[in-house]
Design an enzyme around this catalytic site. Structure first.
Site, short mmCIF file in Angstrom:
data_model
loop_
_atom_site.label_atom_id
_atom_site.label_comp_id
_atom_site.label_asym_id
_atom_site.label_seq_id
_atom_site.Cartn_x
_atom_site.Cartn_y
_atom_site.Cartn_z
N SER A 96 0.85 -1.19 0.00
CA SER A 96 0.00 0.00 0.00
C SER A 96 0.89 1.24 0.00
O SER A 96 1.78 1.37 0.83
CB SER A 96 -0.88 -0.03 1.25
OG SER A 96 -1.68 1.13 1.31
N LYS B 178 -1.34 -0.98 -4.28
CA LYS B 178 -2.52 -0.18 -3.94
C LYS B 178 -2.06 1.23 -3.69
O LYS B 178 -1.05 1.44 -3.01
CB LYS B 178 -3.15 -0.79 -2.69
CG LYS B 178 -3.99 0.14 -1.85
CD LYS B 178 -4.84 -0.71 -0.92
CE LYS B 178 -4.82 -0.20 0.49
NZ LYS B 178 -5.62 -1.07 1.38
N LYS C 95 -3.27 5.01 -2.26
CA LYS C 95 -4.29 5.75 -1.53
C LYS C 95 -4.71 6.93 -2.39
O LYS C 95 -3.84 7.58 -3.01
CB LYS C 95 -3.73 6.23 -0.20
CG LYS C 95 -3.37 5.10 0.76
CD LYS C 95 -4.60 4.55 1.47
CE LYS C 95 -4.20 3.55 2.56
NZ LYS C 95 -5.37 3.07 3.30
N ASP D 50 -7.45 2.92 -2.88
CA ASP D 50 -8.17 2.92 -1.60
C ASP D 50 -8.48 4.36 -1.24
O ASP D 50 -7.58 5.19 -1.12
CB ASP D 50 -7.29 2.27 -0.51
CG ASP D 50 -8.01 2.15 0.83
OD1 ASP D 50 -9.18 2.57 0.93
OD2 ASP D 50 -7.39 1.63 1.78
N GLU E 97 -11.37 0.61 -3.22
CA GLU E 97 -11.67 0.25 -1.84
C GLU E 97 -12.30 1.42 -1.09
O GLU E 97 -11.78 2.54 -1.14
CB GLU E 97 -10.36 -0.19 -1.16
CG GLU E 97 -10.53 -0.68 0.26
CD GLU E 97 -9.20 -1.12 0.87
OE1 GLU E 97 -8.19 -1.21 0.14
OE2 GLU E 97 -9.17 -1.38 2.09
N ASP F 297 -14.06 -2.04 3.21
CA ASP F 297 -13.15 -2.23 4.34
C ASP F 297 -13.87 -1.70 5.60
O ASP F 297 -14.54 -2.46 6.31
CB ASP F 297 -11.84 -1.47 4.04
CG ASP F 297 -10.87 -1.40 5.21
OD1 ASP F 297 -11.18 -1.91 6.29
OD2 ASP F 297 -9.77 -0.82 5.05
N LYS G 151 -10.11 -7.63 8.00
CA LYS G 151 -9.13 -7.27 9.03
C LYS G 151 -9.70 -7.83 10.33
O LYS G 151 -10.77 -7.39 10.77
CB LYS G 151 -9.00 -5.75 9.15
CG LYS G 151 -8.33 -5.07 7.98
CD LYS G 151 -8.33 -3.56 8.17
CE LYS G 151 -7.65 -2.89 6.98
NZ LYS G 151 -7.83 -1.42 7.01
N GLY H 233 -4.32 -4.58 6.11
CA GLY H 233 -3.23 -4.38 7.06
C GLY H 233 -3.46 -3.14 7.90
O GLY H 233 -4.05 -2.17 7.44
MG MG Z 1 -8.60 0.31 3.46
#
Ligand code: MG
Length: 338
Positions: free
Chosen positions: A104, A130, A132, A157, A182, A207, A231, A259
């Site tokens: 990420s 991934k 952000k 995400d 996400e 998520d 998670k 994570g």
């Molecule tokens: Mg997330």
């Protein structure tokens, strides 16, 4: 916050993934500490449990506080596995011996920096990247990465940064061939995500919204997502994660392991859980040294050049917790006995 459980001649570990601030979910280290000491520990200490699956239900009287509950519950799974002389993955029902690792990448200062950073991660072998995103750093960021890496498995995400009236803008992601987007909308929303999924081709992954197995069911029923990020800290531990995993498998929804900022202890737990069959997408199970130097475990968890991480084979979580390092990192301690 770490939880150490001693029982039956073995020592087991759990890690609470709450941070110092309530910006991902409502819990913090301090709320977890308070709730564990005052309310959770008395519900489990000295109680005979036949199986760690019984721990989460035993905490039912306490509403929410899943991260605090998960730390205790996951330590109980480690304790159980060690007492049974087995790796944790074995008692969880895991089937794979290596787990695919994704990485990420946070918001950077410039697009050039982002592309460089992604390049470095791809070179490390990570099987999925991934990035952000947030308003102002979204389609431009995906375009920059795609231009340089046309084939890398890529996802974004948003951590709840958008609203449904921005659906048309979010549909702009469709041209980048993303694995998923996400949590584009609010942290506790399901309905608007269902409306959004109707209007974009990119699969929505939830998520923050999946705070329980029941909400996972509701989201799938509503068509709010095509992928779920599991998670254990968010849903209350391994037992609830297994139920969510099985629900998703029965509904044809693939899952991957998210994570938090775990040390090697939490990461080891995540690896064991990720060995279950419906974890078919690479997870955020990157090398532990990304966040902790030195890690609390030795050797640290590392990613092989092929972008996989072996599931530890020892007893329980199967990693060596270095007592002196835990000691050195300790700023507060509470021992609770029966
Ligand atoms: Mg997330």
């Amino acid at each position: 916050m770490l939880v150490r459980l001693d029982g039956g001649g073995v020592t087991a570990w759990g890690e609470c993934v709450a941070g110092s601030d309530p910006y991902y979910g409502p819990e913090t280290v301090d709320t977890a500490w308070h709730v564990t000491e005052t309310f959770l520990a008395p519900l489990v200490l000295g109680i005979e449990f036949g199986h760690p699956r019984e721990v989460f239900p035993a905490l039912r009287r306490v509403r929410g506080h899943h991260m605090a509950k998960a730390a205790l519950e996951m330590a109980a799974w480690d304790l159980h596995a060690r007492q049974a002389g087995r790796p944790l993955a074995g008692v969880l029902g895991g089937t794979r011996t290596r787990v695919a690792a994704g990485v990420s990448v946070g918001i950077q200062d410039s697009l050039e920096q982002l592309v460089d950073r992604v390049g470095a991660e791809v070179a490390e072998g990570y099987q999925r990247v991934k990035i952000k995103v947030k308003p102002g750093w979204d389609l431009n960021a995906a375009a920059a990465v795609r231009q340089r890496f046309p084939d890398v498995p890529l996802m974004v995400d948003a951590n709840a940064a958008y609203r449904l009236d921005e659906a048309e803008h979010l549909a702009g992601f469709d041209r980048f061939g993303l694995m998923m987007i996400e949590q584009p909308l609010d942290h506790d929303d399901i309905r608007d995500h269902a409306a959004l999924q109707q209007r974009i081709a990119t699969p929505v992954c939830l998520d923050e919204s999946i705070q329980s197995v029941r909400l996972g069911r509701d989201a799938i029923d509503a068509g709010a997502c095509r992928v779920i990020n599991i998670k254990p800290g968010r849903v209350g531990g391994h037992g609830e994660s297994l139920r969510l995993h099985d629900l998703c498998a029965s509904r044809g929804v693939p899952v991957w392991h998210g994570g938090m900022l775990e040390s090697g202890i939490g990461r080891a737990h995540n690896l064991h859980l990720s060995s279950l069959p419906n974890f078919t997408l690479p997870g955020d199970v990157a090398a532990s040294r990304r966040y902790y130097e030195p890690d609390l475990i030795d050797p640290p968890i590392d990613v092989a050049p092929d972008g996989t991480i072996p599931v530890p084979q020892g007893l329980g979580i199967g990693v060596h917790v270095v007592d002196e390092r835990v000691e050195r990192a300790t700023i507060r301690r509470q021992e609770i006995r029966t």
